[in-house]
Design a protein around this motif. Structure first.
Motif, PDB file in Angstrom:
ATOM      1  N   TRP A  92       0.715  -1.284   0.104  1.00 41.27           N
ATOM      2  CA  TRP A  92       0.008  -0.087   0.034  1.00 41.27           C
ATOM      3  C   TRP A  92       0.788   1.153  -0.073  1.00 41.27           C
ATOM      4  N   ALA A  93       1.911   1.161   0.847  1.00 43.51           N
ATOM      5  CA  ALA A  93       2.859   2.316   1.004  1.00 43.51           C
ATOM      6  C   ALA A  93       3.459   2.568  -0.460  1.00 43.51           C
ATOM      7  N   LEU A  94       3.809   1.725  -1.214  1.00 50.38           N
ATOM      8  CA  LEU A  94       4.433   1.734  -2.459  1.00 50.38           C
ATOM      9  C   LEU A  94       3.462   2.268  -3.578  1.00 50.38           C
ATOM     10  N   ALA A  95       2.161   1.806  -3.490  1.00 53.78           N
ATOM     11  CA  ALA A  95       0.890   2.338  -4.306  1.00 53.78           C
ATOM     12  C   ALA A  95       0.719   3.697  -4.255  1.00 53.78           C
ATOM     13  N   VAL A  96       0.640   4.123  -2.756  1.00 53.71           N
ATOM     14  CA  VAL A  96       0.417   5.526  -2.546  1.00 53.71           C
ATOM     15  C   VAL A  96       1.598   6.413  -3.459  1.00 53.71           C
ATOM     16  N   ALA A  97       2.811   6.024  -3.167  1.00 50.98           N
ATOM     17  CA  ALA A  97       4.097   6.877  -3.653  1.00 50.98           C
ATOM     18  C   ALA A  97       3.906   6.679  -5.310  1.00 50.98           C
ATOM     19  N   GLY A  98       3.845   5.325  -5.899  1.00 50.32           N
ATOM     20  CA  GLY A  98       3.706   5.437  -7.184  1.00 50.32           C
ATOM     21  C   GLY A  98       2.580   5.922  -7.958  1.00 50.32           C
ATOM     22  N   SER A  99       1.453   5.982  -7.124  1.00 51.17           N
ATOM     23  CA  SER A  99       0.290   6.443  -7.847  1.00 51.17           C
ATOM     24  C   SER A  99       0.070   7.988  -7.780  1.00 51.17           C
ATOM     25  N   SER A 100       1.160   8.633  -7.121  1.00 53.71           N
ATOM     26  CA  SER A 100       1.196  10.129  -7.019  1.00 53.71           C
ATOM     27  C   SER A 100       1.836  10.596  -8.465  1.00 53.71           C
ATOM     28  N   SER A 101       2.469   9.814  -9.034  1.00 49.60           N
ATOM     29  CA  SER A 101       3.058  10.339 -10.307  1.00 49.60           C
ATOM     30  C   SER A 101       1.820  10.445 -11.430  1.00 49.60           C
ATOM     31  N   ILE A 102       1.059   9.313 -11.232  1.00 50.26           N
ATOM     32  CA  ILE A 102      -0.263   9.569 -12.172  1.00 50.26           C
ATOM     33  C   ILE A 102      -1.195  10.537 -11.864  1.00 50.26           C
ATOM     34  N   MET A 103      -1.462  10.758 -10.672  1.00 44.39           N
ATOM     35  CA  MET A 103      -2.103  11.879 -10.075  1.00 44.39           C
ATOM     36  C   MET A 103      -1.843  13.387 -10.639  1.00 44.39           C
ATOM     37  N   TRP A 104      -0.467  13.368 -10.495  1.00 40.19           N
ATOM     38  CA  TRP A 104       0.228  14.609 -10.792  1.00 40.19           C
ATOM     39  C   TRP A 104       0.018  14.666 -12.412  1.00 40.19           C
ATOM     40  N   GLU A 105       0.385  13.721 -13.092  1.00 41.00           N
ATOM     41  CA  GLU A 105       0.287  13.982 -14.604  1.00 41.00           C
ATOM     42  C   GLU A 105      -0.962  14.138 -15.177  1.00 41.00           C
ATOM     43  N   LYS A 106      -2.185  13.743 -14.416  1.00 40.42           N
ATOM     44  CA  LYS A 106      -3.491  13.813 -14.914  1.00 40.42           C
ATOM     45  C   LYS A 106      -4.229  15.115 -14.456  1.00 40.42           C
ATOM     46  N   SER A 107      -3.541  15.396 -13.295  1.00 40.70           N
ATOM     47  CA  SER A 107      -4.432  16.726 -12.629  1.00 40.70           C
ATOM     48  C   SER A 107      -4.253  18.063 -13.694  1.00 40.70           C
ATOM     49  N   ARG A 108      -5.331  18.722 -13.293  1.00 42.14           N
ATOM     50  CA  ARG A 108      -5.383  19.936 -14.084  1.00 42.14           C
ATOM     51  C   ARG A 108      -5.824  20.989 -13.124  1.00 42.14           C
ATOM     52  N   GLU A 109      -6.058  22.299 -13.650  1.00 45.79           N
ATOM     53  CA  GLU A 109      -6.076  23.324 -12.572  1.00 45.79           C
ATOM     54  C   GLU A 109      -7.587  23.221 -12.029  1.00 45.79           C
ATOM     55  N   ASN A 110      -8.599  22.577 -12.350  1.00 44.51           N
ATOM     56  CA  ASN A 110      -9.779  22.085 -11.902  1.00 44.51           C
ATOM     57  C   ASN A 110     -10.303  20.880 -11.844  1.00 44.51           C
ATOM     58  N   VAL A 111      -9.101  19.768 -11.873  1.00 44.32           N
ATOM     59  CA  VAL A 111      -9.486  18.442 -11.868  1.00 44.32           C
ATOM     60  C   VAL A 111      -8.236  17.858 -10.837  1.00 44.32           C
ATOM     61  N   GLY A 112      -8.525  17.139  -9.831  1.00 48.97           N
ATOM     62  CA  GLY A 112      -7.600  16.548  -9.236  1.00 48.97           C
ATOM     63  C   GLY A 112      -7.849  15.231  -8.711  1.00 48.97           C
TER      64      GLY A 112
END
Length: 197
Positions: A92-112
């Motif tokens: 789970w700890a590795l999933a939290v760290a790894g998925s943060s890169s996906i969330m960063w890439e997909k995030s936009r000004e009005n979408v998180g």
């Protein structure tokens, strides 16, 4: 910024995802380009912990996973009651760290995005010392409330940056890569190029 997008200046503190303790303070600038590409982030953090202590925590996490007698597999982490089996806490700890890169890439000004659940995880046994996992993660999109399914291949060795490759179901089945640079902590991510998992 005319013709570029909106730029934000942030000052914030971070906390350990598990204990809730203060883990450092950061200053960042975030530019959301008008062309809908990923945000451009410049960040400087001062960790609350000694870097040696962080390295020791990484080594303990690595050894806990490395000393399993068989490859780790799991489903629905956390379960429908929010519980995580102690044996699955490291993945789970590795999933939290790894998925943060996906969330960063997909995030936009009005979408998180937030990591909602690991639907499945499977560890691959390697001949070298790296740890490697395949994940299916569910990301909660804000404000739409949609759940986005992403496949993530994660590779890690302490003192090396976490490598993440991913693709998400909502995308055109193209492979999108993790982003970010780090000094080797599991909380840091490295971009890796490649066409296939």
């Amino acid at each position: 910024i005319p013709d570029l997008g909106h730029k934000y200046y942030l000052q914030f503190t971070t906390e350990d995802y598990k204990t809730g303790e203060n883990s450092g303070s950061c200053l960042a600038t975030v530019l959301y380009p008008k062309n809908k590409s990923p945000p451009v982030v410049t960040i400087k953090c001062v960790p609350a912990k000694d870097p040696k202590e962080i390295q020791e925590e990484d080594k303990r996490l690595y050894q806990k996973i490395r000393h399993q007698t068989k490859p780790i597999t799991g489903h629905n982490i956390p379960d429908s009651y929010g519980n995580i089996e102690p044996a699955l806490e490291p993945v789970w700890a590795l999933a939290v760290a790894g998925s943060s890169s996906i969330m960063w890439e997909k995030s936009r000004e009005n979408v998180g995005y937030f990591l909602a659940q690991v639907k499945s995880v499977k560890q691959w046994i390697r001949k070298d010392d790296f740890l490697e996992f395949d994940y299916t993660v569910l990301l909660h999109e804000i404000p739409t409330q949609e759940i986005i399914s992403c496949h993530m291949r994660l590779t890690w060795l302490p003192s090396r940056s976490l490598k993440v490759k991913h693709f998400c179901a909502s995308e055109n089945k193209e492979l999108n890569e993790g982003s970010g640079m780090g000094s080797g902590s599991a909380s840091e991510i490295l971009q890796e190029r490649g066409a296939n998992f």
